[in-house]
Design an enzyme around this catalytic site. Structure first.
Site, PDB file in Angstrom:
ATOM      1  N   SER A 128       0.838  -1.192   0.000  1.00  0.00           N
ATOM      2  CA  SER A 128       0.000   0.000   0.000  1.00  0.00           C
ATOM      3  C   SER A 128       0.883   1.256   0.000  1.00  0.00           C
ATOM      4  O   SER A 128       1.763   1.380  -0.849  1.00  0.00           O
ATOM      5  CB  SER A 128      -0.958  -0.042   1.189  1.00  0.00           C
ATOM      6  OG  SER A 128      -2.001   0.882   1.039  1.00  0.00           O
ATOM      7  N   ASP A 246     -10.221  -3.505  -5.470  1.00  0.00           N
ATOM      8  CA  ASP A 246      -9.785  -2.536  -4.466  1.00  0.00           C
ATOM      9  C   ASP A 246     -10.808  -1.412  -4.324  1.00  0.00           C
ATOM     10  O   ASP A 246     -11.091  -0.688  -5.275  1.00  0.00           O
ATOM     11  CB  ASP A 246      -8.420  -1.951  -4.863  1.00  0.00           C
ATOM     12  CG  ASP A 246      -7.705  -1.314  -3.682  1.00  0.00           C
ATOM     13  OD1 ASP A 246      -8.390  -0.829  -2.758  1.00  0.00           O
ATOM     14  OD2 ASP A 246      -6.455  -1.302  -3.687  1.00  0.00           O
ATOM     15  N   HIS A 301      -8.346  -4.811  -1.401  1.00  0.00           N
ATOM     16  CA  HIS A 301      -7.076  -4.206  -1.015  1.00  0.00           C
ATOM     17  C   HIS A 301      -6.350  -5.050   0.033  1.00  0.00           C
ATOM     18  O   HIS A 301      -6.893  -5.387   1.078  1.00  0.00           O
ATOM     19  CB  HIS A 301      -7.327  -2.804  -0.454  1.00  0.00           C
ATOM     20  CG  HIS A 301      -6.078  -2.025  -0.208  1.00  0.00           C
ATOM     21  ND1 HIS A 301      -5.261  -1.573  -1.232  1.00  0.00           N
ATOM     22  CD2 HIS A 301      -5.493  -1.608   0.945  1.00  0.00           C
ATOM     23  CE1 HIS A 301      -4.246  -0.908  -0.720  1.00  0.00           C
ATOM     24  NE2 HIS A 301      -4.350  -0.920   0.598  1.00  0.00           N
TER      25      HIS A 301
END
Length: 327
Positions: A128, A246, A301
């Site tokens: 991330s 995501d 995600h």
């Protein structure tokens, strides 16, 4: 007084958001299998890992990633980047702090590390927001140099939305409201981490003028930093994973440096953007050398399977892909 209350609400909301909405990744394999191995006897380059928002360098889920790295490529020395030796403080630094100062600290830490500093190169894995932070490391210092950079669900082209809040979540709503009203303020750009990679396509002027971090490392301002481009061009491979479902990163295509216009619902892919055509970062050069890869990870995600990580480690961090291997 009103500004003080708003400031408190904003910071409190951000802490609440990171504490509840972004829980650390669950362990993929038992962390106890992680071993400490002498890098001198290993055919694999050391691996550095930068975790994401709401995580810390000692989290069990993150340590399991190191276990998978060692199982996939036995003898891999893995270092988890930390901004503080205290795990709680390291976690706090994922949402409160100045990214420019944080990257500078990591540059100093890696350059002085007794093992990493002596390696001919290192491999880097970013989860991330840790992905764009590692890219900033490559661009700004890169000592020891990164051989292969792999990022999962990173916000390379920023985020255009902050957290969506529930109807009755007043803390989250206070945080989101504060950020929306003060995104380009000196305090927010110097202290609230997600805001420093916020990029509003409808307000590029404000972004270019005030962004503390992203506008700089993406070389989007008129004055270009040639060092950023030359450093990124030294990568043997730059691999970017986008999560297919995501909903945390908006837009999800940011993981591939793509731009998204919410009004027209149009995605402008990297190859069609000026940052690529004029090669502000060396991405076009990497692409033409077949060193730039765009990959899809199925799921939401940071939904990472052991198989995906293992395959990634073997393919991109294996001995025959490293500078102390065949190449």
């Amino acid at each position: 007084m009103r500004r003080t209350v708003e400031l408190f609400a904003g910071v409190l909301g951000l802490i609440s958001f990171a504490s509840t909405a972004l829980l650390p990744q669950r362990p993929l394999v038992p962390a106890a299998t992680l071993q400490s191995t002498s890098p001198e006897s290993s055919p694999f380059l050391p691996l550095v890992v930068w975790h994401g928002l709401g995580d810390n360098y000692k989290a069990e889920g993150l340590r399991s990633v190191g276990s998978i790295a060692n199982i996939s490529n036995p003898g891999t020395y893995t270092y988890f980047i930390r901004l503080d030796d205290d795990p709680s403080s390291d976690r706090t630094a994922t949402f409160l702090g100045n990214i420019t100062e944080q990257v500078s600290k990591v540059c100093t830490d890696l350059a002085s590390h007794p093992i990493l500093s002596k390696a001919p190169a290192i491999n880097a894995l970013g989860f991330s927001q840790g992905g764009q932070f590692l890219r900033a490391y490559v661009e700004r210092c890169n000592k020891p140099p990164v051989h292969t950079l792999v990022t999962f669900g990173s916000q390379h082209n920023g985020i255009s939305e902050f957290q969506n809040c529930g109807a009755n979540d007043w803390i989250c709503q206070s945080w989101a409201g504060y950020l929306k009203r003060n995104t380009w303020s000196h305090f927010v750009q110097g202290q609230l981490v997600p805001a420093q990679y916020y990029r509003d396509p409808e307000d590029l002027e404000g972004y270019l003028e005030n962004s503390n971090f992203l506008a700089d490392i993406n070389n989007e301002r008129e004055a270009k930093n040639a060092t950023y481009r030359e450093n990124l061009k030294t990568l043997h491979r730059f691999v970017m994973y986008m999560f297919s479902e995501d909903e945390t990163v908006v837009p999800k295509e940011s993981a591939w440096f793509a731009d998204y216009n919410e009004t027209s619902d149009k995605v402008t892919w990297l190859q069609d953007r000026r940052i690529y055509r004029e090669d502000w970062l060396g991405l076009k050069w990497l692409d033409e050398k077949e060193r730039l890869e765009f990959k899809v990870a199925e799921g939401k995600h940071m939904q990472l399977s052991e198989k995906l990580l293992s395959d990634t480690f073997k393919q991109y961090f294996g001995a025959d892909t490293n500078s102390n291997g065949v190449e």
